[in-house]
Design an enzyme around this catalytic site. Structure first.
Site, PDB file in Angstrom:
ATOM      1  N   LYS A 203      27.344 111.207  -0.063  1.00 36.21           N
ATOM      2  CA  LYS A 203      26.538 110.412  -0.999  1.00 36.21           C
ATOM      3  C   LYS A 203      26.852 108.941  -0.764  1.00 36.21           C
ATOM      4  CE  LYS A 203      26.771 109.624  -5.972  1.00 36.21           C
ATOM      5  NZ  LYS A 203      26.753 110.249  -7.288  1.00 36.21           N
TER       6      LYS A 203
HETATM    7  C1  R5P Z   1      29.791 107.254 -10.575  1.00 41.80           C
HETATM    8  O1  R5P Z   1      30.894 106.967 -10.255  1.00 41.80           O
HETATM    9  C2  R5P Z   1      29.313 108.565 -10.383  1.00 41.80           C
HETATM   10  O2  R5P Z   1      29.973 109.164  -9.320  1.00 41.80           O
HETATM   11  C3  R5P Z   1      27.833 108.767 -10.212  1.00 41.80           C
HETATM   12  O3  R5P Z   1      27.657 110.088  -9.843  1.00 41.80           O
HETATM   13  C4  R5P Z   1      27.148 107.906  -9.205  1.00 41.80           C
HETATM   14  O4  R5P Z   1      27.491 106.564  -9.312  1.00 41.80           O
HETATM   15  C5  R5P Z   1      25.632 108.064  -9.306  1.00 41.80           C
HETATM   16  O5  R5P Z   1      25.182 107.654 -10.519  1.00 41.80           O
HETATM   17  P1  R5P Z   1      24.296 106.341 -10.676  1.00 41.80           P
HETATM   18  O6  R5P Z   1      22.941 106.728 -10.150  1.00 41.80           O
HETATM   19  O7  R5P Z   1      24.275 106.049 -12.125  1.00 41.80           O
HETATM   20  O8  R5P Z   1      24.930 105.273  -9.834  1.00 41.80           O
END
Ligand code: R5P
Length: 299
Positions: A203
């Site tokens: 990711k």
């Molecule tokens: C944050 O640390 C989390 O791992 C989230 O899963 C990640 O940042 C994705 O969420 P967002 O789309 O809010 O950035």
């Protein structure tokens, strides 16, 4: 004893049909075992090859952030629209109905809160507990260039080894600390390190320039993290660009659950990811679903 009366002779061997030997649809996953491929197929839709993951794991270091104050009230109604959920074991056990049949990507690293050095993470879940909860993958944050870089890489490689033992894929999450640069060069480095060291998918954040080079140089699928809350059309445009440049889906949190109409937004994101819907059309869909929801509620 088994009933041996009227046992029929075998006859349908279909000699004219070769046994099928289909390639598995997830990038870089052709040599994985059946259980690991099956778990990846719970995350990535076999029809489109892509995923819409709903990220709600923010509380593991942020506490009850905006939109996640009551997961049972605000998030459970969105669950039917997600291909997979990214969340902690605590929220999974306490709030998500076990009848949910999509993918579960469990946040498996943690430790420091927002008040401390964020890269000082350790593994935060035992693989046995993950198996008990029938997870589809484990997610470990990796801070390339961060103060505790080696420790976080080691968290991920240990999780990869444990996951390989039981057929559970590992998602390498490329973290950006407070001072880290977000550009294609950095994300090529970070995503490639995750893949080289065994993560079955990665990711990372979207960058305007060179995101396609991040995708091309990573041998496993990349899902795009959403990042900070943007106006809906901008968030849909970012998702659409990421998909067009080769991302295998999105893992979005704030841009969905902090939207003024989260259920409408996640459905618009689904249309972008799985149907290649253009951002302007997806935004129209968002607005139409938002109006319908308001009408249904009588507001
Ligand atoms: C944050 O640390 C989390 O791992 C989230 O899963 C990640 O940042 C994705 O969420 P967002 O789309 O809010 O950035």
């Amino acid at each position: 004893m088994a009933d041996l009366d009227n046992v029929k002779d075998t006859k349908d061997y279909h000699f004219d049909i070769p046994a099928s030997n289909q390639a598995f649809f997830v990038k870089g996953a052709g040599a994985l075992d059946w259980g690991m491929q099956n778990r990846l197929a719970r995350i990535f839709n076999p029809k489109s090859g892509r995923t819409v993951m709903l990220a709600i794991d923010h509380g593991y270091f942020l506490g009850p952030t905006s939109g996640l104050e009551r997961v049972d009230v605000n998030i459970v109604p969105l669950v039917p629209y997600a291909d997979a959920l990214m969340l902690t074991r605590g929220i999974l056990r306490a709030t998500i109905p076990p009848a949910f049949t999509g993918g579960v990507v469990m946040r498996a690293s943690g430790g420091p809160s927002i008040r401390k050095e964020l890269s000082n993470e350790l593994l935060a879940v035992d693989i046995e507990d993950a198996i008990r909860m029938n997870v589809s993958a484990m997610a470990v944050q990796v801070y390339i260039g961060g103060e505790f870089e080696t420790q976080t890489v080691n968290n991920m490689t240990r999780m990869v080894d444990m996951g390989n033992r039981y057929g559970i894929p590992t998602l390498g999450v490329t973290a950006v600390g407070k001072d880290m640069v977000r550009d294609a060069q950095y994300f090529r480095l970070a995503t490639r390190i995750c893949a080289e060291l065994g993560a079955q998918f990665v990711k990372t954040y979207y960058v305007d320039k060179g995101f396609d080079t991040v995708i091309a140089s990573c041998p496993v699928p990349i899902v795009m993290a959403g990042g900070k809350k943007l106006p809906e059309l901008e968030a849909l445009t970012m998702a659409s660009r990421a998909i067009n440049e080769g991302a295998a889906g999105v893992d979005m949190g704030r841009n969905i659950f902090q939207s003024e109409a989260p259920a409408a937004m996640i459905q618009a994101v689904q249309a972008v990811v799985h149907e290649n819907m253009k951002p302007a059309q997806a935004f129209e869909l968002f607005q139409a679903l938002k109006r319908k929801q308001a009408a249904d509620l009588g507001v």
